[in-house]
Design an enzyme around this catalytic site. Structure first.
Site, short mmCIF file in Angstrom:
data_model
loop_
_atom_site.label_atom_id
_atom_site.label_comp_id
_atom_site.label_asym_id
_atom_site.label_seq_id
_atom_site.Cartn_x
_atom_site.Cartn_y
_atom_site.Cartn_z
N CYS A 17 -22.91 28.54 -19.98
CA CYS A 17 -21.69 27.71 -19.29
C CYS A 17 -20.64 27.80 -20.25
CB CYS A 17 -22.48 26.40 -18.69
SG CYS A 17 -23.08 25.34 -19.85
C1 RB5 Z 1 -17.08 23.39 -16.82
O1 RB5 Z 1 -17.71 23.34 -15.61
C2 RB5 Z 1 -18.08 23.03 -18.00
O2 RB5 Z 1 -18.23 21.73 -17.64
C3 RB5 Z 1 -19.49 23.63 -17.94
O3 RB5 Z 1 -19.24 25.06 -18.00
C4 RB5 Z 1 -20.40 23.40 -19.06
O4 RB5 Z 1 -19.79 23.34 -20.33
C5 RB5 Z 1 -20.97 22.02 -19.22
O5 RB5 Z 1 -21.86 21.58 -19.70
#
Ligand code: RB5
Length: 168
Positions: free
Chosen positions: A81
Site C-alpha cells: 500500500c
Molecule cells: C492510501 O489509501 C493509504 O492510506 C494506504 O495506501 C496505506 O498507506 C495505508 O496504510
C-alpha cells in the site's frame, strides 16, 4: 555445518506459491514485483482485488489476501500500500496470519527467520522499486529458524488464541 545450516534456513523460492495484492497507492510497484518474481521462476498469483472492485480500500484488499494464506491456498503473501502499515495491520487481524512491514533487507530476512511471518508488506510511497526487489528476494529465500525463536512465536499463537477466542 554451514551447508546444513543453509539447508534449514533457506528455501527454494521457485517451489513456493506466492500471492500478491495492493491498493491504489501501489499499483506500479506491484507490477514491478510481479515481473521480478515471474522472471525468477517464482509462481506468483496477483489477486487484483481492485480490478474486481474498483475503489476498494486497503483493509478489504489485505483481508482478502490474508484469508488465502489462512486457508492454505498460498504459502506466502506480499501486500503493498502507500506505507505498508495499513496492510500489515489488517493482515494481522486474520487468525494464524502474521505480517510485518519491511523497508530494509535485514528486517525482511528476520521476518521469516525470527518471526515466521507469512506476509510481507511494503510501502510504495516509502521505498523505490530496486530496494523493494531486494527486500522481496531476502524474504523469499529465508525460512523460519526455530530454536530460540520457537517459544516466542508459540507465545504469539497462544496469546492470539486468547484474543480471538476469549471464552475458549
Ligand atoms: C492510501 O489509501 C493509504 O492510506 C494506504 O495506501 C496505506 O498507506 C495505508 O496504510
Amino acid at each position: 555445518l554451514l551447508p546444513f545450516y543453509c539447508m534449514i534456513v533457506s528455501v527454494k523460492p521457485n517451489s513456493m506459491k506466492v500471492v500478491i495484492d495492493c491498493d491504489d497507492a501501489a499499483i506500479d510497484l506491484k507490477k514491478v514485483i510481479v515481473g521480478h518474481l515471474s522472471a525468477k521462476g517464482v509462481e506468483v498469483t496477483d489477486l487484483d482485488y481492485l480490478g474486481k472492485k474498483s475503489g476498494a480500500y486497503y483493509p478489504e484488499i489485505g483481508f482478502n489476501l490474508a484469508r488465502t494464506i489462512k486457508n492454505g491456498t498460498f504459502e506466502r503473501g506480499i501486500l503493498i500500500c502507500g506505507t505498508g502499515l495499513g496492510m500489515a495491520i489488517i493482515a494481522n487481524k486474520v487468525e494464524g496470519v502474521y505480517a510485518g512491514v519491511c523497508h530494509d533487507v535485514f528486517s525482511a530476512e528476520r521476518l521469516r527467520k525470527s518471526n515466521n511471518a507469512q506476509v510481507l508488506t511494503m510501502g510504495a510511497r516509502v521505498i523505490g522499486p530496486e530496494l523493494a526487489k531486494m527486500i522481496v528476494d531476502a524474504w523469499l529465500v529465508s525460512e523460519f529458524q526455530g530454536g530460540g525463536s520457537q517459544p516466542k512465536v508459540d507465545q504469539i499463537r497462544e496469546l492470539e488464541r486468547k484474543s480471538f477466542n476469549p471464552e475458549g
